[in-house]
Scaffold this active site. Sequence first.
Site, PDB file in Angstrom:
ATOM      1  CB  VAL A  62      -7.431  29.407  13.809  1.00 16.27           C
ATOM      2  CG1 VAL A  62      -6.023  29.619  14.323  1.00 16.27           C
ATOM      3  CG2 VAL A  62      -8.427  29.170  14.938  1.00 16.27           C
ATOM      4  CG  ASN A  88      -3.074  25.091  22.223  1.00 13.84           C
ATOM      5  OD1 ASN A  88      -3.265  24.308  23.148  1.00 13.84           O
ATOM      6  ND2 ASN A  88      -3.075  26.407  22.402  1.00 13.84           N
ATOM      7  CB  SER A 140     -11.417  18.592  25.489  1.00 11.40           C
ATOM      8  OG  SER A 140     -12.042  18.655  26.755  1.00 11.40           O
ATOM      9  CE1 TYR A 153     -13.381  23.484  24.445  1.00 10.68           C
ATOM     10  CE2 TYR A 153     -13.836  21.517  25.760  1.00 10.68           C
ATOM     11  CZ  TYR A 153     -12.941  22.470  25.273  1.00 10.68           C
ATOM     12  OH  TYR A 153     -11.611  22.372  25.617  1.00 10.68           O
ATOM     13  CB  ALA A 154     -18.886  17.712  24.247  1.00 11.51           C
ATOM     14  CB  ALA A 155     -20.296  18.815  19.147  1.00 14.13           C
ATOM     15  CE  LYS A 157     -11.270  21.619  22.120  1.00  9.70           C
ATOM     16  NZ  LYS A 157     -10.011  22.051  21.484  1.00  9.70           N
ATOM     17  CB  ILE A 186      -4.919  21.980  32.000  1.00  6.56           C
ATOM     18  CG1 ILE A 186      -5.086  20.606  31.309  1.00  6.56           C
ATOM     19  CG2 ILE A 186      -3.443  22.317  32.229  1.00  6.56           C
ATOM     20  CD1 ILE A 186      -4.547  19.416  32.045  1.00  6.56           C
TER      21      ILE A 186
HETATM   22  N1  CAA Z   1     -23.258  17.581  36.669  1.00  7.01           N
HETATM   23  C1  CAA Z   1     -24.574  17.396  36.909  1.00  7.01           C
HETATM   24  N2  CAA Z   1     -25.439  18.408  36.989  1.00  7.01           N
HETATM   25  C2  CAA Z   1     -24.988  19.647  36.832  1.00  7.01           C
HETATM   26  C3  CAA Z   1     -23.621  19.924  36.574  1.00  7.01           C
HETATM   27  C4  CAA Z   1     -22.748  18.819  36.501  1.00  7.01           C
HETATM   28  N3  CAA Z   1     -21.441  18.983  36.234  1.00  7.01           N
HETATM   29  N4  CAA Z   1     -23.479  21.243  36.441  1.00  7.01           N
HETATM   30  C5  CAA Z   1     -24.681  21.801  36.624  1.00  7.01           C
HETATM   31  N5  CAA Z   1     -25.607  20.832  36.870  1.00  7.01           N
HETATM   32  C6  CAA Z   1     -27.022  21.013  37.146  1.00  7.01           C
HETATM   33  C7  CAA Z   1     -27.224  22.017  38.254  1.00  7.01           C
HETATM   34  O1  CAA Z   1     -27.137  21.402  39.525  1.00  7.01           O
HETATM   35  C8  CAA Z   1     -28.611  22.512  37.949  1.00  7.01           C
HETATM   36  O2  CAA Z   1     -29.551  21.574  38.394  1.00  7.01           O
HETATM   37  P1  CAA Z   1     -31.027  22.026  38.832  1.00  7.01           P
HETATM   38  O3  CAA Z   1     -31.656  22.666  37.634  1.00  7.01           O
HETATM   39  O4  CAA Z   1     -31.672  20.749  39.233  1.00  7.01           O
HETATM   40  O5  CAA Z   1     -30.819  22.989  39.960  1.00  7.01           O
HETATM   41  C9  CAA Z   1     -28.669  22.515  36.431  1.00  7.01           C
HETATM   42  O6  CAA Z   1     -27.661  21.578  36.021  1.00  7.01           O
HETATM   43  C10 CAA Z   1     -28.378  23.863  35.834  1.00  7.01           C
HETATM   44  O7  CAA Z   1     -27.088  24.306  36.301  1.00  7.01           O
HETATM   45  P2  CAA Z   1     -26.780  25.856  36.551  1.00  7.01           P
HETATM   46  O8  CAA Z   1     -27.719  26.390  37.583  1.00  7.01           O
HETATM   47  O9  CAA Z   1     -25.326  26.014  36.811  1.00  7.01           O
HETATM   48  O10 CAA Z   1     -27.189  26.470  35.144  1.00  7.01           O
HETATM   49  P3  CAA Z   1     -26.696  27.786  34.479  1.00  7.01           P
HETATM   50  O11 CAA Z   1     -27.502  27.947  33.250  1.00  7.01           O
HETATM   51  O12 CAA Z   1     -26.622  28.900  35.439  1.00  7.01           O
HETATM   52  O13 CAA Z   1     -25.167  27.490  34.074  1.00  7.01           O
HETATM   53  C11 CAA Z   1     -23.364  26.371  32.990  1.00  7.01           C
HETATM   54  C12 CAA Z   1     -24.868  26.413  33.221  1.00  7.01           C
HETATM   55  C13 CAA Z   1     -22.929  27.661  32.261  1.00  7.01           C
HETATM   56  C14 CAA Z   1     -23.117  25.184  32.095  1.00  7.01           C
HETATM   57  C15 CAA Z   1     -22.625  26.285  34.343  1.00  7.01           C
HETATM   58  O14 CAA Z   1     -23.173  25.210  35.087  1.00  7.01           O
HETATM   59  C16 CAA Z   1     -21.153  26.009  34.142  1.00  7.01           C
HETATM   60  O15 CAA Z   1     -20.377  26.893  33.813  1.00  7.01           O
HETATM   61  N6  CAA Z   1     -20.755  24.756  34.337  1.00  7.01           N
HETATM   62  C17 CAA Z   1     -19.378  24.346  34.086  1.00  7.01           C
HETATM   63  C18 CAA Z   1     -19.265  23.748  32.711  1.00  7.01           C
HETATM   64  C19 CAA Z   1     -17.906  23.135  32.579  1.00  7.01           C
HETATM   65  O16 CAA Z   1     -17.572  22.158  33.248  1.00  7.01           O
HETATM   66  N7  CAA Z   1     -17.058  23.707  31.675  1.00  7.01           N
HETATM   67  C20 CAA Z   1     -15.722  23.226  31.520  1.00  7.01           C
HETATM   68  C21 CAA Z   1     -14.863  24.430  31.128  1.00  7.01           C
HETATM   69  S1  CAA Z   1     -13.130  23.993  31.104  1.00  7.01           S
HETATM   70  C22 CAA Z   1     -12.968  23.324  29.589  1.00  7.01           C
HETATM   71  O17 CAA Z   1     -13.838  23.298  28.779  1.00  7.01           O
HETATM   72  C23 CAA Z   1     -11.654  22.700  29.291  1.00  7.01           C
HETATM   73  C24 CAA Z   1     -11.837  21.301  28.937  1.00  7.01           C
HETATM   74  O18 CAA Z   1     -11.628  20.916  27.774  1.00  7.01           O
HETATM   75  C25 CAA Z   1     -12.194  20.352  29.977  1.00  7.01           C
HETATM   76  P1  NAI Z   2      -6.806  29.619  26.914  1.00  8.80           P
HETATM   77  O1  NAI Z   2      -8.129  30.289  26.796  1.00  8.80           O
HETATM   78  O2  NAI Z   2      -5.920  29.953  28.051  1.00  8.80           O
HETATM   79  O3  NAI Z   2      -5.964  29.842  25.576  1.00  8.80           O
HETATM   80  C1  NAI Z   2      -6.538  29.650  24.326  1.00  8.80           C
HETATM   81  C2  NAI Z   2      -5.822  30.552  23.345  1.00  8.80           C
HETATM   82  O4  NAI Z   2      -6.424  30.370  22.063  1.00  8.80           O
HETATM   83  C3  NAI Z   2      -5.952  32.016  23.713  1.00  8.80           C
HETATM   84  O5  NAI Z   2      -4.700  32.663  23.614  1.00  8.80           O
HETATM   85  C4  NAI Z   2      -6.931  32.555  22.670  1.00  8.80           C
HETATM   86  O6  NAI Z   2      -6.728  33.921  22.361  1.00  8.80           O
HETATM   87  C5  NAI Z   2      -6.601  31.652  21.496  1.00  8.80           C
HETATM   88  N1  NAI Z   2      -7.684  31.605  20.528  1.00  8.80           N
HETATM   89  C6  NAI Z   2      -8.989  31.351  20.772  1.00  8.80           C
HETATM   90  N2  NAI Z   2      -9.692  31.442  19.643  1.00  8.80           N
HETATM   91  C7  NAI Z   2      -8.823  31.747  18.660  1.00  8.80           C
HETATM   92  C8  NAI Z   2      -8.964  31.991  17.275  1.00  8.80           C
HETATM   93  N3  NAI Z   2     -10.152  31.939  16.678  1.00  8.80           N
HETATM   94  N4  NAI Z   2      -7.854  32.271  16.568  1.00  8.80           N
HETATM   95  C9  NAI Z   2      -6.659  32.349  17.163  1.00  8.80           C
HETATM   96  N5  NAI Z   2      -6.459  32.153  18.478  1.00  8.80           N
HETATM   97  C10 NAI Z   2      -7.543  31.862  19.210  1.00  8.80           C
HETATM   98  O7  NAI Z   2      -7.125  28.068  26.865  1.00  8.80           O
HETATM   99  P2  NAI Z   2      -6.179  26.824  27.088  1.00  8.80           P
HETATM  100  O8  NAI Z   2      -6.618  26.160  28.303  1.00  8.80           O
HETATM  101  O9  NAI Z   2      -4.762  27.204  26.915  1.00  8.80           O
HETATM  102  O10 NAI Z   2      -6.662  25.923  25.862  1.00  8.80           O
HETATM  103  C11 NAI Z   2      -5.818  25.519  24.814  1.00  8.80           C
HETATM  104  C12 NAI Z   2      -6.487  24.373  24.102  1.00  8.80           C
HETATM  105  O11 NAI Z   2      -6.612  23.279  24.986  1.00  8.80           O
HETATM  106  C13 NAI Z   2      -7.902  24.665  23.601  1.00  8.80           C
HETATM  107  O12 NAI Z   2      -8.124  24.035  22.360  1.00  8.80           O
HETATM  108  C14 NAI Z   2      -8.767  24.032  24.661  1.00  8.80           C
HETATM  109  O13 NAI Z   2     -10.037  23.711  24.165  1.00  8.80           O
HETATM  110  C15 NAI Z   2      -7.944  22.830  24.997  1.00  8.80           C
HETATM  111  N6  NAI Z   2      -8.218  22.221  26.280  1.00  8.80           N
HETATM  112  C16 NAI Z   2      -7.977  22.915  27.426  1.00  8.80           C
HETATM  113  C17 NAI Z   2      -8.232  22.295  28.628  1.00  8.80           C
HETATM  114  C18 NAI Z   2      -7.981  22.958  29.931  1.00  8.80           C
HETATM  115  O14 NAI Z   2      -8.343  22.354  30.929  1.00  8.80           O
HETATM  116  N7  NAI Z   2      -7.376  24.115  30.008  1.00  8.80           N
HETATM  117  C19 NAI Z   2      -8.762  20.941  28.699  1.00  8.80           C
HETATM  118  C20 NAI Z   2      -8.951  20.316  27.425  1.00  8.80           C
HETATM  119  C21 NAI Z   2      -8.673  20.957  26.261  1.00  8.80           C
END
Ligand code: CAA
Ligand code: NAI
Length: 245
Positions: A62, A88, A140, A153-155, A157, A186
């Site tokens: 995309v 999506n 998100s 990602y936050a920016a 979304k 999710i």
């Molecule tokens: N709140 C507060 N502090 C946090 C924190 C949190 N959620 N997560 C980490 N920290 C702190 C740690 O405790 C650590 O503190 P110290 O330096 O004092 O020890 C510091 O931040 C650094 O953390 P890490 O050691 O984990 O650092 P890293 O560089 O190894 O990894 C990271 C950083 C990659 C961001 C890892 O922490 C991570 O993967 N976190 C999860 C991020 C997350 O929530 N992603 C959501 C994915 S799902 C999604 O995106 C779908 C959606 O839309 C919601």
């Molecule tokens: P997922 O990783 O399971 O699926 C995402 C899909 O998007 C994958 O099939 C991937 O191949 C496809 N994709 C990624 N980049 C692409 C690109 N450049 N062109 C075409 N396809 C591409 O993730 P999930 O959870 O299904 O996420 C769907 C949407 O929901 C995303 O926008 C994600 O940011 C959002 N979201 C997901 C949350 C969760 O908790 N799972 C929470 C909030 C938002």
Amino acid sequence: MRLKDKVAIITGGANGLGLEAAITFIREGAYVALVDYDSSGSERAAELTAQGANVEFFQVDVASRESVNEMVTAVLERFGKVDVLINNAGITRDGMLTKLSEEDFQKVIDVNINGVFNCTQAVVPHMITAGSGKIINTSSVSGVYGNVGQTNYAASKAAVVGMTKTWAKELGRKGINVNAVAPGFIETNMVLSVPEKVIENLKKQIPLQRLGKPSDIANAYLFLSSNESDYINGTTIHVDGGIVM
Ligand code: CAA
Ligand code: NAI
């Protein structure tokens, strides 16, 4: 049959929320263009076709305007119209601000913002000609309240919410509704790749005390794509167990 004979483009349709949405939309009578850069979408589409669905897979990044434009032309050739666009597809490249590379910042912007822009701009002229359409963008919880490790990602979304409101204002008079869904955490690969201790901590912060299911989001996509939401425009539906209020 809330989407009988409607044509829906679902990006990111090969996995997770997009695949669940495709299955839900097909059940409700829609024809689905499954768009993803993951080639496994072809097998998913074949499985759904074998069950009687009217679905076609388009392997598209995309973030590539050219590929998106070609895809929309091909969808129109195959299905004749586009009633619904579900923007999506999305990615994460998590990292703390102090360690986040410019490359990982930009990659997320390219897919999560430019991808939404590319698909919407390609589809909208056809919806304007038709005088109707539904566009649903995926934001998100992270874009609404921020999240540690997700600067990029936050920016992206939060930008999705801004684009949604802008397009709702621009396109409402053309008969097109534009809304967003902001999922919480999710159960898909995106969340299941997060460290276990982070997930356990998260669950405690969610009033419902559990992660959401893909069907929770597919149902919100369905509502916003159906006639039941005809007077809803420019809003963001939060489907997050109450983590953001
Ligand atoms: N709140 C507060 N502090 C946090 C924190 C949190 N959620 N997560 C980490 N920290 C702190 C740690 O405790 C650590 O503190 P110290 O330096 O004092 O020890 C510091 O931040 C650094 O953390 P890490 O050691 O984990 O650092 P890293 O560089 O190894 O990894 C990271 C950083 C990659 C961001 C890892 O922490 C991570 O993967 N976190 C999860 C991020 C997350 O929530 N992603 C959501 C994915 S799902 C999604 O995106 C779908 C959606 O839309 C919601
Ligand atoms: P997922 O990783 O399971 O699926 C995402 C899909 O998007 C994958 O099939 C991937 O191949 C496809 N994709 C990624 N980049 C692409 C690109 N450049 N062109 C075409 N396809 C591409 O993730 P999930 O959870 O299904 O996420 C769907 C949407 O929901 C995303 O926008 C994600 O940011 C959002 N979201 C997901 C949350 C969760 O908790 N799972 C929470 C909030 C938002």
